[in-house]
Scaffold this active site. Structure first.
Site, short mmCIF file in Angstrom:
data_model
loop_
_atom_site.label_atom_id
_atom_site.label_comp_id
_atom_site.label_asym_id
_atom_site.label_seq_id
_atom_site.Cartn_x
_atom_site.Cartn_y
_atom_site.Cartn_z
N LYS A 259 0.91 -0.98 0.07
CA LYS A 259 0.00 -0.13 -0.09
C LYS A 259 0.76 1.27 0.04
O LYS A 259 0.73 2.23 -0.64
CB LYS A 259 -0.65 0.02 1.34
CG LYS A 259 -1.98 -0.78 1.26
CD LYS A 259 -3.13 0.02 1.85
CE LYS A 259 -4.66 -0.62 1.53
NZ LYS A 259 -5.22 -1.70 2.63
N ARG A 260 1.87 1.23 0.78
CA ARG A 260 2.67 2.20 0.98
C ARG A 260 3.53 2.53 -0.53
O ARG A 260 3.49 3.82 -0.78
CB ARG A 260 3.67 2.17 1.94
CG ARG A 260 4.90 2.85 2.23
CD ARG A 260 4.64 4.21 2.99
NE ARG A 260 5.87 4.66 3.41
CZ ARG A 260 6.77 4.38 4.31
NH1 ARG A 260 6.66 3.30 5.23
NH2 ARG A 260 7.98 5.05 4.57
#
Ligand code: GLU
Length: 501
Positions: A259-260
């Protein structure tokens, strides 16, 4: 492998749990291509039974993203169809009915184990270095006794009764036959204690009732494939053709994108989400061409495909099961190619909102004339306002230093700008044919290079060091505006000379 010639029924079955990912776009694309190629049907089914992971708005985003890509479906929650409802949360009774049928046939059973008991069993299996499978405690309960406990309101789930011995073989079109010992297949939960069916049951039931012939899905489902085959066989149904697609790896090729990392990507103008790609100025034709080739190829040479061409050329036997690293440089490449393939009106219509978003008021007729000048310079639509915003504003604000030509001082550059003004203001209209020859004469007369003189004019009129063709651009800007910009440049250069002098 031969191409199935009979019309297929394929479904794209996303769970509305977040933004619509490139991988989803690709699965939907392959479904669409196979359906259109064989004259079959493409079905959209929303798998929203996991209420904890449900994200408000995700279904709408899915629909919007697929529509933006141009992958229209024949049956789905919004368009209806003969096998609806197409949203699993509206099919609860159907799953209940089929779960009961499995219990009656002896292929499923009620389980009353509490989470604590299950957790303990899991830990013990782990200690013994065994697979953390359900120990089968409730398999032993007499079905009549279990039914009484359920009727009395005891909390329960429904589990699949995996055969105790033997093995299960199932064939994936791309990967061949997989065989697993049944002792390694869990008695998976089919219906949770809240009454909602889980994917394992819901998807098998729906694929059967919706007459799905080919299940095309992500390879994360491969480990569950033997279980799915067992469930289908327990019902006595026919299995679909199974196709598990390759996974997408991050650009480095090492692992999946977190996600990051996908959030960081946005800063570089890229994204793994369809909606973002639209905002970033990619066009559906470019995105489709790009994702089509992440896991499929036609031959080693052909790269450029429109959607109708993909329909014509697509075949399942050219799918590649190896993981595909996401390559954004290729996305830019394909997007540029497809932007250049658009006709002027089409491109102008698509560019207009990007100019407006950048704060420009757009005269459409002018934009149509600008498009041929900038087409080659646009990779993503957001490039256009940067390249051509100066057409749609009254004044430009160049950096005074940029007005100074290479090899000249500010005061010499000011002189060039003044002479330029004299030449241009003496012409009744400014177009390529009328303005370029006298400007070339000025270059000669001043003993300078074209680069020096035209460079000053370019920065003065466009505000940029790099611009679309200079005199063609000048032709599209009102004469007064051009003259005002040049005289502004004279002032700026004079100020600069004074400040330095
Ligand atoms: N809802 C599942 C998912 O989004 C569907 C997989 C499938 O196509 O069967 O992963």
């Amino acid at each position: 492998m031969t191409q199935p010639l009979k019309p297929v029924r394929v479904r794209f079955a996303p769970s509305p749990t977040g933004h619509t990912h490139l991988g989803s776009g690709r699965t939907a694309l392959y479904d669409y291509l196979l359906a259109r190629k064989t004259g079959g049907q493409f079905i959209l089914r929303i798998e929203d039974t996991d209420r904890r992971r449900y994200v408000e708005g995700a279904e709408q985003e899915l629909i919007d993203s697929l529509r933006w890509l141009g992958l229209n479906w024949d049956e789905g929650p919004d368009v209806g169809g003969p096998y609806g409802p197409y949203r699993q949360s509206e099919r609860k009774e159907i799953y209940e009915h089929y779960a009961k049928q499995l219990i009656e046939k002896g292929h499923a059973y009620y389980c009353f184990c509490t989470p604590q008991v299950l957790e303990q069993a899991r830990q013990e299996a782990q200690k013994r270095k065994e697979l953390p499978l359900y120990p089968g405690t409730c398999r032993q309960i007499d079905p009549a006794e279990a039914a009484r406990r359920v009727a009395a309101g005891e909390k329960h789930v429904i589990r699949f009764k995996t055969p105790e011995s033997g093995s299960t073989s199932v064939t994936d079109l791309l990967r061949g036959t997989i065989t697993v010992e049944n002792s390694r297949i869990d008695d998976a939960i089919l219906v949770k204690s809240d009454g909602y069916a889980l994917y394992h049951l819901a998807a098998m039931v729906d694929d059967h009732l919706m007459k799905i012939t080919h299940v095309i899905r992500g390879s994360e489902w491969l480990p569950s494939l033997p279980l799915h085959a067992l469930i289908i066989r327990a019902f006595g149904w026919e299995e679909p053709v199974w196709v598990h697609l390759s996974v997408f790896l991050k650009p480095s090729g090492k692992g999946k994108m977190s996600k990051r990392e996908s959030a960081d990507l946005l800063k570089d103008g890229y994204s793994i989400f369809i909606k973002d790609l639209e905002d970033l100025g990619y066009i559906p034709e470019g995105v489709l061409n790009w994702i089509a080739l992440m896991g499929w190829s036609y031959d080693d040479r052909t790269e450029f495909f429109t959607l109708p061409e993909l329909v014509e050329k697509f075949s399942l036997d050219k799918l590649n099961p190896s993981p595909a690293a996401i390559n954004f440089t290729k996305l830019d490449h394909f997007n540029g190619l497809h932007v250049r393939a658009l006709d002027t009106d089409d491109l102008a219509r698509r560019l207009k909102p990007f100019f407006e978003r950048a704060g420009y008021t757009v005269d459409y007729d002018l934009l149509r004339k600008v498009v041929p000048l900038i087409r080659e310079r646009v990779t993503v639509l957001t490039d256009a306002p940067e390249v051509a915003g100066f057409f749609f504003q009254e004044t430009v604000r160049p950096d005074p230093q940029e007005l100074v030509a290479k090899g000249l001082t500010p005061s010499q550059s000011a002189e060039v700008a003044r002479r330029t003004y004299e030449v241009l203001s003496g012409l009744p209209n400014l177009c390529l044919e009328t303005a370029e020859p006298p400007m070339r004469a000025l270059v000669e007369e001043m003993g300078l290079s074209a680069g020096q003189v035209f460079g000053i004019l370019r920065v003065a009129v466009t505000g940029q060091k790099v611009s679309p063709p200079l005199f063609e651009s000048i032709e599209l800007i009102p004469r007064e505006t051009v003259l005002n910009r040049v005289s502004e440049a004279v002032k700026m250069l004079e100020d600069l000379a004074a400040a330095q002098g």
